[in-house]
Design a protein around this motif. Sequence first.
Motif, PDB file in Angstrom:
ATOM      1  N   GLU A  62       0.856  -1.194   0.000  1.00 17.02           N
ATOM      2  CA  GLU A  62       0.000   0.000   0.000  1.00 17.02           C
ATOM      3  C   GLU A  62       0.888   1.239   0.000  1.00 17.02           C
ATOM      4  O   GLU A  62       1.259   1.745   1.054  1.00 17.02           O
ATOM      5  CB  GLU A  62      -0.915   0.014   1.222  1.00 17.02           C
ATOM      6  CG  GLU A  62      -2.058  -0.963   1.110  1.00 17.02           C
ATOM      7  CD  GLU A  62      -3.104  -0.808   2.194  1.00 17.02           C
ATOM      8  OE1 GLU A  62      -3.104   0.211   2.906  1.00 17.02           O
ATOM      9  OE2 GLU A  62      -3.926  -1.720   2.337  1.00 17.02           O
ATOM     10  N   LYS A  63       1.222   1.720  -1.212  1.00 18.09           N
ATOM     11  CA  LYS A  63       2.035   2.932  -1.303  1.00 18.09           C
ATOM     12  C   LYS A  63       1.176   4.119  -0.870  1.00 18.09           C
ATOM     13  O   LYS A  63       1.664   5.050  -0.250  1.00 18.09           O
ATOM     14  CB  LYS A  63       2.483   3.097  -2.765  1.00 18.09           C
ATOM     15  CG  LYS A  63       3.897   3.580  -2.917  1.00 18.09           C
ATOM     16  CD  LYS A  63       4.323   3.471  -4.362  1.00 18.09           C
ATOM     17  CE  LYS A  63       5.494   4.371  -4.640  1.00 18.09           C
ATOM     18  NZ  LYS A  63       5.916   4.313  -6.034  1.00 18.09           N
ATOM     19  N   TYR A  64      -0.078   4.083  -1.260  1.00 18.61           N
ATOM     20  CA  TYR A  64      -1.056   5.085  -0.819  1.00 18.61           C
ATOM     21  C   TYR A  64      -2.065   4.338   0.038  1.00 18.61           C
ATOM     22  O   TYR A  64      -2.627   3.337  -0.414  1.00 18.61           O
ATOM     23  CB  TYR A  64      -1.758   5.733  -2.019  1.00 18.61           C
ATOM     24  CG  TYR A  64      -0.812   6.117  -3.120  1.00 18.61           C
ATOM     25  CD1 TYR A  64       0.186   7.062  -2.904  1.00 18.61           C
ATOM     26  CD2 TYR A  64      -0.876   5.502  -4.374  1.00 18.61           C
ATOM     27  CE1 TYR A  64       1.078   7.395  -3.904  1.00 18.61           C
ATOM     28  CE2 TYR A  64       0.010   5.827  -5.380  1.00 18.61           C
ATOM     29  CZ  TYR A  64       0.987   6.773  -5.141  1.00 18.61           C
ATOM     30  OH  TYR A  64       1.870   7.088  -6.126  1.00 18.61           O
ATOM     31  N   GLU A  65      -2.268   4.795   1.259  1.00 17.58           N
ATOM     32  CA  GLU A  65      -3.064   4.054   2.242  1.00 17.58           C
ATOM     33  C   GLU A  65      -4.444   3.674   1.690  1.00 17.58           C
ATOM     34  O   GLU A  65      -5.158   4.510   1.140  1.00 17.58           O
ATOM     35  CB  GLU A  65      -3.206   4.889   3.525  1.00 17.58           C
ATOM     36  CG  GLU A  65      -3.256   4.007   4.766  1.00 17.58           C
ATOM     37  CD  GLU A  65      -3.424   4.823   6.038  1.00 17.58           C
ATOM     38  OE1 GLU A  65      -2.689   5.816   6.201  1.00 17.58           O
ATOM     39  OE2 GLU A  65      -4.314   4.467   6.834  1.00 17.58           O
ATOM     40  N   GLY A  66      -4.775   2.407   1.835  1.00 16.41           N
ATOM     41  CA  GLY A  66      -6.077   1.930   1.377  1.00 16.41           C
ATOM     42  C   GLY A  66      -6.109   1.570  -0.096  1.00 16.41           C
ATOM     43  O   GLY A  66      -7.148   1.167  -0.615  1.00 16.41           O
ATOM     44  N   TYR A  78      -4.736   9.735  -6.224  1.00 11.35           N
ATOM     45  CA  TYR A  78      -4.417   9.831  -4.796  1.00 11.35           C
ATOM     46  C   TYR A  78      -3.762  11.199  -4.618  1.00 11.35           C
ATOM     47  O   TYR A  78      -2.785  11.518  -5.317  1.00 11.35           O
ATOM     48  CB  TYR A  78      -3.450   8.718  -4.366  1.00 11.35           C
ATOM     49  CG  TYR A  78      -3.836   7.369  -4.910  1.00 11.35           C
ATOM     50  CD1 TYR A  78      -5.042   6.761  -4.540  1.00 11.35           C
ATOM     51  CD2 TYR A  78      -3.018   6.697  -5.815  1.00 11.35           C
ATOM     52  CE1 TYR A  78      -5.411   5.541  -5.058  1.00 11.35           C
ATOM     53  CE2 TYR A  78      -3.378   5.470  -6.332  1.00 11.35           C
ATOM     54  CZ  TYR A  78      -4.576   4.901  -5.957  1.00 11.35           C
ATOM     55  OH  TYR A  78      -4.947   3.696  -6.475  1.00 11.35           O
TER      56      TYR A  78
END
Lengths: 242, 242
Positions: free
Chosen positions: A148-152, B150
């Motif tokens: 998860e590089k970007y949360e979620g 994101y």
Amino acid sequence: MLFFTQCFGAVLDLIHLRFQHYKAKRVFSAAGQLVCVVNPTHSLKYAPTRCAAAQASTEQGILPPCHHHEAVHDAQLVPCTCPLFSCPWEGHLEVVVSHLRQTHRINILQGAEIVFLATDMHLPAPMDWIIMHSCLGHQFLLVLRKQEKYEGHPQFFATMMLIGTPTQANNFTYRLELNRNQRRLKWEATPRSILECVDSVISDGDCLVLNTSLAQLFSDNGSLAIGIAITTSKVHSSEAEI
Amino acid sequence: MLFFTQCFGAVLDLIHLRFQHYKAKRVFSAAGQLVCVVNPTHSLKYAPTRCAAAQASTEQGILPPCHHHEAVHDAQLVPCTCPLFSCPWEGHLEVVVSHLRQTHRINILQGAEIVFLATDMHLPAPMDWIIMHSCLGHQFLLVLRKQEKYEGHPQFFATMMLIGTPTQANNFTYRLELNRNQRRLKWEATPRSILECVDSVISDGDCLVLNTSLAQLFSDNGSLAIGIAITTSKVHSSEAEI
């Protein structure tokens, strides 16, 4: 007569089930290509300190032990740490393969072209699927990571590392190919050396990157098949000919 | 003598600059491939309401005007909205190309294989690079979008849409290829129909997706060259032969 027909049907079912089990659990050869079923391993917490320390010391002009390899005449004697960053092992390049096999139980496959079949893609991040690939006189490490590089928003990252020095790695090209549902995605690049940071290659995104929806489109029943081919780099082979 | 040498040097510099300017501003043919320089256009605010309304009505079994096309015998008379969601235009498929050319000033290129050269990749998201591609008797729309899915992490999404119905789109395969810095990335898929939502194709990630660092690796001086090829889909051509 009906009894015999039913018995025969049951035997056929058993044979079919046995075959399915065999197919799912073992490495087998299909249509001339070696297919390796790779089960996931839970990624332990990465140790960014080691990686960051190595990078910081390089920036300051102080080379960490791993970066002295160019001065070592025999590449096999280059000091090396375990590429799996949760592991504190240190040794030489010549023994890293046996360390990965024995301690981390990573399979090694022979063949110029293989299919890497990663199972249970739905499992939550962080997760790793790892195999070693032996061809053209060298060993390579394929790492597929769900992270998860970007949360979620988990993503899949796939890269190939040579178990050798960066100079040796420049002699090869690897190809990863996904092909399903009328879509095809191919990634070709020079493998990175195992002396570099697997984590930094993945965090830089300089590898095959898949979002979850694309990974689902390429998956079959929760498994992702990645075709792998390694060749000698054309530029370097032509340079070698001169 | 020195004066003449300097003058000659200045003339050479001027010729070189003129050539660079010409190369950057015009569509030109290089090595048999048509190269199209595409400048970015600032993506206007998307209108998710229209898209969401269309999807919601489809889920409820109420087809929006755009989805009546299968019942229309002449595909050219299918009612259609402008694929650029900031635009309220409505008309028929047969006039959408002239609308895109006249109102949005989108270039149209002929040829089976072209190179799409997107300039100023560094400009902040949201940004679109769009061209039309005419080949195999049809028009296609290539959309490259820089968008922050994101927050704080812009990505590039590239997809090809057929200016036609989904049934017609199934007859083709498109390929997008990036090739630079010893890396190659290829994406092959069936084009989507322009009657579908460009935004939903991109938000689903069912297209070529590039993170910023990978886009930089494939870029040259802030421009990204994408090789485009369209072919008749093999499955459908073999079905047609039967």
